[in-house]
Enzyme design. Structure first.
Site, PDB file in Angstrom:
ATOM      1  N   LYS A   1      -5.397  22.096   4.715  1.00  0.00           N
ATOM      2  CA  LYS A   1      -3.941  21.503   3.862  1.00  0.00           C
ATOM      3  C   LYS A   1      -3.402  22.474   3.330  1.00  0.00           C
ATOM      4  CE  LYS A   1      -3.018  17.525   0.851  1.00  0.00           C
ATOM      5  NZ  LYS A   1      -3.543  16.711  -0.170  1.00  0.00           N
TER       6      LYS A   1
ATOM      7  N   SER B   1      -5.824  10.829  -1.258  1.00  0.00           N
ATOM      8  CA  SER B   1      -5.285  11.591  -0.183  1.00  0.00           C
ATOM      9  C   SER B   1      -5.890  12.060   0.987  1.00  0.00           C
ATOM     10  CB  SER B   1      -4.390  12.944  -0.758  1.00  0.00           C
ATOM     11  OG  SER B   1      -3.298  12.246  -1.450  1.00  0.00           O
TER      12      SER B   1
ATOM     13  N   SER C   1      -1.637  12.295   0.645  1.00  0.00           N
ATOM     14  CA  SER C   1      -0.841  13.437   0.962  1.00  0.00           C
ATOM     15  C   SER C   1      -1.293  14.222   2.047  1.00  0.00           C
ATOM     16  CB  SER C   1      -0.526  14.146  -0.521  1.00  0.00           C
ATOM     17  OG  SER C   1      -1.843  14.562  -0.806  1.00  0.00           O
TER      18      SER C   1
HETATM   19  N1  GLN Z   1      -1.101   8.487  -3.429  1.00  0.00           N
HETATM   20  C1  GLN Z   1      -1.824   9.140  -4.638  1.00  0.00           C
HETATM   21  C2  GLN Z   1      -0.516   9.896  -5.767  1.00  0.00           C
HETATM   22  O1  GLN Z   1       0.524   9.973  -5.166  1.00  0.00           O
HETATM   23  C3  GLN Z   1      -2.948   9.927  -4.339  1.00  0.00           C
HETATM   24  C4  GLN Z   1      -2.494  11.450  -4.076  1.00  0.00           C
HETATM   25  C5  GLN Z   1      -3.725  12.461  -3.946  1.00  0.00           C
HETATM   26  O2  GLN Z   1      -4.898  12.053  -3.816  1.00  0.00           O
HETATM   27  N2  GLN Z   1      -3.163  13.586  -3.840  1.00  0.00           N
HETATM   28  O3  GLN Z   1      -0.834  10.477  -6.762  1.00  0.00           O
END
Ligand code: GLN
Length: 474
Positions: free
Chosen positions: A75, A174, A150
């Site tokens: 990532k 994410s 994400s």
């Molecule tokens: N969807 C969550 C957020 O936007 C989790 C994001 C993540 O785990 N990096 O904060």
């Protein structure tokens, strides 16, 4: 493209049935072919082929390493020495780290071939990968839909054979939610089990790196490579990371289910699929235990307060001077800060910075940040209590399957609600594994989540493997 699992390709490489250069070139060709899916921010073809050639030399010389010659993705918020690491942000568009993250070093030491940096929501903030500053990622199963986020690029890459494994990061879901949206396996390890050194911080008390793979065994294999103590991460755990159990029978196993896991807004198809998985465990000898997580419905608010507060603080370093790009034509210091942050942060990141500043500001600190910190303790206690009665908890990974691109972009709160099942696990610091448990009427994957006790990843792998192999046998 060689459609095999990571472990299968690893075996083929070790047995010299295929060379790393062949496998790597096939993956690079697939990346090219599937480029419309937007899974990668950066493809490092030359470096990958060079690493594959080196792997082939080592294989010929009889060297054996756990990932020798296997093409993988990382990532783009995880630092890779000499390879651009952008966090899918304009701010870091030209950032080339001078060092490898702990996990990247582990992958390289294991002989892996890094083919590219996976696309994501900017600074890992989002649930759909539509907030990448460069391009939107698409779902690998249906390209009119989001891949989740994400770590959407990582999930998409694994699901569409653009890598045999991808690392993701998970602050509030994410890894697990995109894994569920693309029908792959994703593990958010226990907080502190995998070093965060070299992971560009979103919310440091919640962030964890984990593997995304096509099979449970692949997931465990990679987890064993990347976990472990690291002196460069002050929160890294130096104790025993292997408190879980390996088993192949469900006899005597207890799986906890809480009514909070099935809210009325849950899609009926997802409810049915997860209930069917619970029935599978029961029919095969596990005892299903009724538990409760009373604080469950506070978790979402708690998460968005704490994570935004931490994000605000972590992102203050991007000021056009110390870190990141600088806007042009600035006349004074104030303008450098203002223009750089205005130009190079995207809308979701700005929203989190504003949210975070608000909950930390004087007069609101006690009402929001302090309160959320107390709720965090409560959530942790509720999970510990529930898990004292069983080996693991089971619930859906997300309340919906992959939705259409653009569907939630105008309504951020709607997107935040989708994190309901994943954020409590980060707040409690526990391991969570997402695994496919069905398909909805649109042909989209449905994911279930197994939640374990701290450092009991092995128990989750055992439970997931039993389910996965029974489904394969059908
Ligand atoms: N969807 C969550 C957020 O936007 C989790 C994001 C993540 O785990 N990096 O904060």
């Amino acid at each position: 493209m060689i459609k095999k699992s990571l472990l299968e390709i690893k075996r083929d490489l070790a047995e010299k049935k295929v060379s790393s250069v062949e496998v790597t070139k096939a993956v690079l060709a697939q990346i090219e072919k599937k480029s419309d899916l937007g899974a990668y921010v950066t493809v490092c073809a030359d470096e990958a082929v060079a690493a594959a050639e080196e792997a082939d030399r080592q294989i010929a010389a009889g060297v054996d390493k756990p990932l020798l010659g296997v093409p993988v993705a990382v990532k783009d918020n995880i630092c890779t020495e000499g390879i651009r690491t952008t966090c899918a942000s304009r701010f870091l568009e030209n950032y080339i780290p001078p060092y490898d993250a702990f996990v990247v070093k582990k992958l390289k030491d294991a002989g892996a071939v890094i083919v590219g940096k996976a696309n994501m929501d900017e600074f890992a903030m989002g649930s759909s990968s539509e907030y990448s500053a460069f391009k939107t990622v698409k779902n690998a199963v249906d390209d009119t839909r989001v891949p989740g986020g994400s770590s959407g690029g990582s999930a998409c890459a694994v699901a569409s054979y653009q890598a045999y494994m991808a690392l993701g990061s998970d602050t509030g879901g994410s890894i697990r939610q995109p894994a569920s949206f693309n029908g792959v396996v994703g593990l958010k390890p226990t907080y502190s089990a995998v070093s965060r050194y070299g992971l560009i911080a979103f919310a440091s008390s919640l962030d964890q790196i984990g593997p995304m793979t096509r099979t449970v065994d692949d997931c465990k294999y990679v987890y064993d490579i990347i976990k472990g103590y690291d002196k460069n991460d002050s929160t890294s755990y130096s104790g025993n990371l292997d408190l879980g159990e390996k088993f192949t029978s469900l006899k005597g196993r207890r799986i906890g289910v809480a009514k909070e896991f099935f809210p009325s807004a849950l899609s009926p198809e997802i409810k049915a699929a997860v209930e069917k998985a619970i029935a599978f465990y029961k029919d095969n000898g596990a005892e299903i235990v009724e538990t409760e997580i009373k604080s469950f419905d506070m978790a979402l608010a708690c998460y968005y307060i704490l994570s935004s507060a931490e994000a605000t603080s972590n992102l203050s370093r991007y000021d056009g001077i110390k870190y990141g790009r600088r806007a042009e034509g600035c006349k004074n210091l104030q303008e450098i800060y203002y223009k750089s942050r205005t130009e190079f942060f995207g809308p979701e990141v700005k929203r989190r910075i504003m949210l975070g500043n608000f909950v930390l500001s004087s007069g609101y600190y006690d009402a929001f940040y302090l309160k959320a910190s107390k709720v965090r303790t409560l959530i942790k206690k509720d999970f510990d209590e529930a898990l004292s009665k069983c080996d693991a908890l089971i619930c859906p990974t997300a309340p919906t399957t992959a939705y259409k691109l653009g569907q939630k972009i105008t309504d951020p709160v709607e997107a935040y609600l989708g994190d309901i099942f994943t954020v409590p696990v980060n707040i409690a610091g526990l391991p969570g594994l997402s695994l496919r448990c069905g398909t909805d009427s649109d042909g989209l994957p449905i994911g279930m989540q197994l939640i374990g006790k701290a450092y009991c990843e092995e128990t989750l792998f055992s439970l997931a493997r039993i389910y996965e192999s029974a489904k394969e046998a059908k």
